[in-house]
Motif scaffolding. Structure first.
Motif, PDB file in Angstrom:
ATOM      1  N   LEU A  18      23.363  16.011 -18.929  1.00  0.00           N
ATOM      2  CA  LEU A  18      23.097  17.111 -19.859  1.00  0.00           C
ATOM      3  C   LEU A  18      22.055  18.056 -19.266  1.00  0.00           C
ATOM      4  N   ALA A  19      21.035  17.517 -18.659  1.00  0.00           N
ATOM      5  CA  ALA A  19      20.015  18.351 -18.015  1.00  0.00           C
ATOM      6  C   ALA A  19      20.643  19.214 -16.929  1.00  0.00           C
ATOM      7  N   ASP A  20      21.541  18.651 -16.149  1.00  0.00           N
ATOM      8  CA  ASP A  20      22.227  19.410 -15.096  1.00  0.00           C
ATOM      9  C   ASP A  20      23.058  20.543 -15.686  1.00  0.00           C
ATOM     10  N   ALA A  21      23.802  20.250 -16.750  1.00  0.00           N
ATOM     11  CA  ALA A  21      24.650  21.266 -17.387  1.00  0.00           C
ATOM     12  C   ALA A  21      23.804  22.387 -17.983  1.00  0.00           C
ATOM     13  N   SER A  23      20.780  23.266 -17.119  1.00  0.00           N
ATOM     14  CA  SER A  23      20.133  23.998 -16.036  1.00  0.00           C
ATOM     15  C   SER A  23      21.077  25.054 -15.457  1.00  0.00           C
ATOM     16  N   ARG A  24      22.347  24.709 -15.337  1.00  0.00           N
ATOM     17  CA  ARG A  24      23.346  25.667 -14.844  1.00  0.00           C
ATOM     18  C   ARG A  24      23.638  26.768 -15.864  1.00  0.00           C
ATOM     19  N   ASP A  25      23.730  26.399 -17.142  1.00  0.00           N
ATOM     20  CA  ASP A  25      24.200  27.328 -18.167  1.00  0.00           C
ATOM     21  C   ASP A  25      23.112  28.192 -18.783  1.00  0.00           C
ATOM     22  N   VAL A  26      21.903  27.682 -18.875  1.00  0.00           N
ATOM     23  CA  VAL A  26      20.824  28.435 -19.509  1.00  0.00           C
ATOM     24  C   VAL A  26      20.049  29.162 -18.419  1.00  0.00           C
ATOM     25  N   THR A  27      20.506  30.369 -18.098  1.00  0.00           N
ATOM     26  CA  THR A  27      19.871  31.127 -17.018  1.00  0.00           C
ATOM     27  C   THR A  27      18.817  32.093 -17.545  1.00  0.00           C
ATOM     28  N   ASN A  28      18.965  32.539 -18.791  1.00  0.00           N
ATOM     29  CA  ASN A  28      17.965  33.395 -19.426  1.00  0.00           C
ATOM     30  C   ASN A  28      16.972  32.466 -20.106  1.00  0.00           C
ATOM     31  N   ARG A  29      15.821  32.302 -19.509  1.00  0.00           N
ATOM     32  CA  ARG A  29      14.848  31.310 -19.986  1.00  0.00           C
ATOM     33  C   ARG A  29      13.813  31.930 -20.923  1.00  0.00           C
ATOM     34  N   HIS A  30      14.268  32.814 -21.802  1.00  0.00           N
ATOM     35  CA  HIS A  30      13.359  33.423 -22.759  1.00  0.00           C
ATOM     36  C   HIS A  30      13.443  32.766 -24.122  1.00  0.00           C
ATOM     37  N   SER A  31      14.602  32.198 -24.459  1.00  0.00           N
ATOM     38  CA  SER A  31      14.710  31.570 -25.768  1.00  0.00           C
ATOM     39  C   SER A  31      15.830  30.545 -25.774  1.00  0.00           C
ATOM     40  N   LEU A  32      15.715  29.624 -26.692  1.00  0.00           N
ATOM     41  CA  LEU A  32      16.723  28.603 -26.904  1.00  0.00           C
ATOM     42  C   LEU A  32      16.640  28.231 -28.375  1.00  0.00           C
ATOM     43  N   VAL A  33      17.762  28.181 -29.039  1.00  0.00           N
ATOM     44  CA  VAL A  33      17.794  27.809 -30.444  1.00  0.00           C
ATOM     45  C   VAL A  33      18.242  26.367 -30.548  1.00  0.00           C
ATOM     46  N   MET A  34      17.442  25.574 -31.241  1.00  0.00           N
ATOM     47  CA  MET A  34      17.787  24.178 -31.490  1.00  0.00           C
ATOM     48  C   MET A  34      17.692  23.955 -32.987  1.00  0.00           C
ATOM     49  N   TRP A  52      11.218  17.139 -22.887  1.00  0.00           N
ATOM     50  CA  TRP A  52      12.376  16.655 -22.118  1.00  0.00           C
ATOM     51  C   TRP A  52      12.924  17.753 -21.217  1.00  0.00           C
ATOM     52  N   LEU A  53      13.013  18.968 -21.741  1.00  0.00           N
ATOM     53  CA  LEU A  53      13.507  20.087 -20.928  1.00  0.00           C
ATOM     54  C   LEU A  53      12.557  20.339 -19.762  1.00  0.00           C
ATOM     55  N   GLN A  54      11.252  20.272 -20.011  1.00  0.00           N
ATOM     56  CA  GLN A  54      10.280  20.487 -18.947  1.00  0.00           C
ATOM     57  C   GLN A  54      10.398  19.415 -17.870  1.00  0.00           C
ATOM     58  N   GLU A  55      10.577  18.161 -18.271  1.00  0.00           N
ATOM     59  CA  GLU A  55      10.744  17.074 -17.299  1.00  0.00           C
ATOM     60  C   GLU A  55      11.988  17.284 -16.447  1.00  0.00           C
ATOM     61  N   ALA A  56      13.015  17.929 -17.017  1.00  0.00           N
ATOM     62  CA  ALA A  56      14.257  18.193 -16.287  1.00  0.00           C
ATOM     63  C   ALA A  56      14.152  19.461 -15.439  1.00  0.00           C
ATOM     64  N   GLY A  57      12.989  20.134 -15.466  1.00  0.00           N
ATOM     65  CA  GLY A  57      12.804  21.350 -14.685  1.00  0.00           C
ATOM     66  C   GLY A  57      13.402  22.584 -15.338  1.00  0.00           C
ATOM     67  N   ILE A  58      13.703  22.502 -16.629  1.00  0.00           N
ATOM     68  CA  ILE A  58      14.242  23.629 -17.378  1.00  0.00           C
ATOM     69  C   ILE A  58      13.070  24.240 -18.135  1.00  0.00           C
ATOM     70  N   LEU A  59      12.471  25.270 -17.533  1.00  0.00           N
ATOM     71  CA  LEU A  59      11.247  25.848 -18.053  1.00  0.00           C
ATOM     72  C   LEU A  59      11.544  27.181 -18.724  1.00  0.00           C
ATOM     73  N   PHE A  60      10.836  27.457 -19.800  1.00  0.00           N
ATOM     74  CA  PHE A  60      11.010  28.690 -20.553  1.00  0.00           C
ATOM     75  C   PHE A  60       9.743  29.514 -20.486  1.00  0.00           C
TER      76      PHE A  60
END
Length: 63
Positions: A18-21, A23-34, A52-60
């Motif tokens: 999931l982290a890999d997917a 990371s590929r799909d969320v390229t605009n790292r300004h917002s994420l709705v959960m 969890w996102l930060q640990e996966a290297g998905i930074l906003f």
């Protein structure tokens, strides 16, 4: 472009695939709705998930 993920959530880990997917799909790292599956939780919304996102290297860009 809008990409939607509809997921069950996780209690103790963030799956690597999931982290890999994301990371590929969320390229605009300004917002994420959960949307919480447990809105009555007393935990601050999103803190664990953000870690969890930060640990996966998905930074906003957080302001």
């Amino acid at each position: 472009m809008k990409t939607c993920y509809y997921l069950g959530w996780f209690n103790d880990f963030f799956p690597t695939h999931l982290a890999d997917a994301l990371s590929r799909d969320v390229t605009n790292r300004h917002s994420l709705v959960m949307i919480s599956s447990d809105p009555a939780s007393t935990a601050e919304n999103g803190v664990i998930e953000l870690s969890w996102l930060q640990e996966a290297g998905i930074l906003f860009n957080v302001t």
